[in-house]
Structure formats: C-alpha cells, structure tokens
Design an enzyme around this catalytic site. Structure first.
Site, mmCIF file in Angstrom:
data_model
loop_
_atom_site.group_PDB
_atom_site.id
_atom_site.type_symbol
_atom_site.label_atom_id
_atom_site.label_comp_id
_atom_site.label_asym_id
_atom_site.label_seq_id
_atom_site.Cartn_x
_atom_site.Cartn_y
_atom_site.Cartn_z
ATOM 1 N N HIS A 62 0.924 -1.214 0.004
ATOM 2 C CA HIS A 62 -0.096 -0.041 -0.043
ATOM 3 C C HIS A 62 0.955 1.308 0.007
ATOM 4 O O HIS A 62 1.774 1.449 0.686
ATOM 5 C CB HIS A 62 -0.798 0.055 1.215
ATOM 6 C CG HIS A 62 -1.743 -0.933 1.433
ATOM 7 N ND1 HIS A 62 -2.240 -1.786 2.699
ATOM 8 C CD2 HIS A 62 -2.263 -1.806 0.410
ATOM 9 C CE1 HIS A 62 -2.756 -2.919 2.205
ATOM 10 N NE2 HIS A 62 -3.138 -2.974 1.142
ATOM 11 N N LYS A 72 5.609 6.520 7.524
ATOM 12 C CA LYS A 72 5.109 5.897 8.586
ATOM 13 C C LYS A 72 6.188 5.278 9.553
ATOM 14 O O LYS A 72 7.494 5.271 8.947
ATOM 15 C CB LYS A 72 4.329 4.642 7.777
ATOM 16 C CG LYS A 72 3.256 4.939 7.089
ATOM 17 C CD LYS A 72 2.757 3.723 6.453
ATOM 18 C CE LYS A 72 1.705 3.927 5.398
ATOM 19 N NZ LYS A 72 1.455 2.827 4.583
ATOM 20 N N TYR A 132 0.794 1.315 13.644
ATOM 21 C CA TYR A 132 1.298 2.484 12.705
ATOM 22 C C TYR A 132 1.474 3.842 13.327
ATOM 23 O O TYR A 132 0.366 4.176 13.694
ATOM 24 C CB TYR A 132 0.478 2.335 11.540
ATOM 25 C CG TYR A 132 0.515 1.378 10.428
ATOM 26 C CD1 TYR A 132 0.903 1.396 9.166
ATOM 27 C CD2 TYR A 132 -0.097 -0.009 11.085
ATOM 28 C CE1 TYR A 132 0.742 0.250 8.378
ATOM 29 C CE2 TYR A 132 -0.288 -1.048 10.131
ATOM 30 C CZ TYR A 132 0.514 -0.945 8.995
ATOM 31 O OH TYR A 132 0.386 -1.860 8.098
ATOM 32 N N ASP A 168 -6.102 -6.441 -2.588
ATOM 33 C CA ASP A 168 -4.687 -6.680 -2.525
ATOM 34 C C ASP A 168 -4.298 -7.434 -3.669
ATOM 35 O O ASP A 168 -3.327 -7.273 -4.224
ATOM 36 C CB ASP A 168 -3.981 -6.916 -1.182
ATOM 37 C CG ASP A 168 -4.088 -5.787 -0.261
ATOM 38 O OD1 ASP A 168 -4.248 -4.711 -0.524
ATOM 39 O OD2 ASP A 168 -3.730 -6.114 0.832
#
Length: 177
Positions: A62, A72, A132, A168
């Site tokens: 992603h 991130k 995250y 995905d």
C-alpha cells in the site's frame, strides 16, 4: 534510539536503547526532536493498529499518492512480521528496488518508511498486531497499491500466503501504469 539506514534511501530500522534495572527496562521508541534532528519526519498525525488472526496473512503493498503520500513508523507489538517496502520514487537511485526486515514484539524494532515507498507485511505468527504512526491524515481517494506478487518487483515472502484481501490481489501490474 539506534537508527540504521537500510538499502533504500531514507528507510531506517529504529531500535530502542533500553535502560534496565531490577524492574525491567524503559526505552524511548519515538522522540520528535531526535527524528527531526536527523532530517526525518518527527510529528505524526495519527496512529492505527492492524490485528491479524492467521500466520501467513499478507497486507499490502500500500501507498498514498501525492500530495497525500504518507511517512510511517511501523512497529510489531504482538507476534512477528516480515515487513516489506518498494521504492516507488521515480527520482530515487533505488527506484523499483525492495527491502524487507523482520519486526517482532521480541526485538521491539520499528521501521521508518518515508513517503514514496509502498509498504506491506506478512505475519509470521498467529495474532500479530502492528502499530502504525502516520504523519498525515488518511485520504481514501489517494490510497493505492502494488500487487504483492507483481513480477516487476519480485518480492519474496517467507511463508505461503494464507489470507489476503481481494483488493490486494487485484492491483494491476506496475509496468505500464
């Protein structure tokens, strides 16, 4: 904290430096001042958690398109994962190259992932949980991805894939995009 730059520019493994005594230990896992002094994003706008029931689960790859590209800081808080990234920055000397690290609750490492890299992981244990920290609020219309088995990147996963989302699986090949 110990910062180790990995094979892609701006990608860092971040390890805590525990201060131990008879009670156990204490360690910083993030410090805005320390990150910004290294030229990294230090302020994060949101935190999210991913919980995964089954070993072999793949989430990714992603990324968010500019101007909403996200930086991130990812940490595995339960279990273990094989964390993978792809450099999608066209101006980067490592464009289309990949890197991967093992993150686990046991090693307490984090992965600092700069904007412009696609990110995903495979769980190496049941009941894996990933935290995250993300520098920008999520914008759904900017969300995109690279297929986990796209031949343009030749990612290798350590285990057979047990669970993956339809979304995905359906990302188109990168070549020609």
């Amino acid at each position: 904290m110990i910062f180790e730059e990995l094979a892609l520019p701006g990608l860092f493994r971040v390890a805590p430096e525990p201060h131990a005594d008879e009670r156990g230990f204490f360690a910083r896992t993030h410090c805005e001042e320390t990150f910004t002094a290294r030229g990294l994003v230090g302020r994060f706008a949101q935190s999210s958690v991913s919980f995964n029931h089954r070993r072999g689960t793949v989430r990714g790859m992603h990324f968010s398109r500019a101007p909403h590209a996200e930086t991130k800081l990812v940490r595995c808080t339960a279990g273990a994962i094989h964390d993978a990234v792809i450099d999608l920055r066209p101006d980067s000397p490592t464009y289309r190259r990949t890197a991967a690290v093992r993150l686990s609750a046991a090693n307490r490492h984090a992965l600092y992932i700069p904007a412009g890299l696609a990110h995903g992981f495979q769980t190496l244990s049941d009941d894996a949980e990933i935290l995250y920290m993300i520098d920008l609020p999520f914008v759904a219309s900017a969300a995109d991805g690279v297929r986990w088995d796209d031949p343009a990147f030749a990612l290798t996963w350590p285990e057979p894939v047990s669970v993956i989302s339809d979304r995905d699986r359906a990302f188109p090949d990168w070549v020609g995009r």
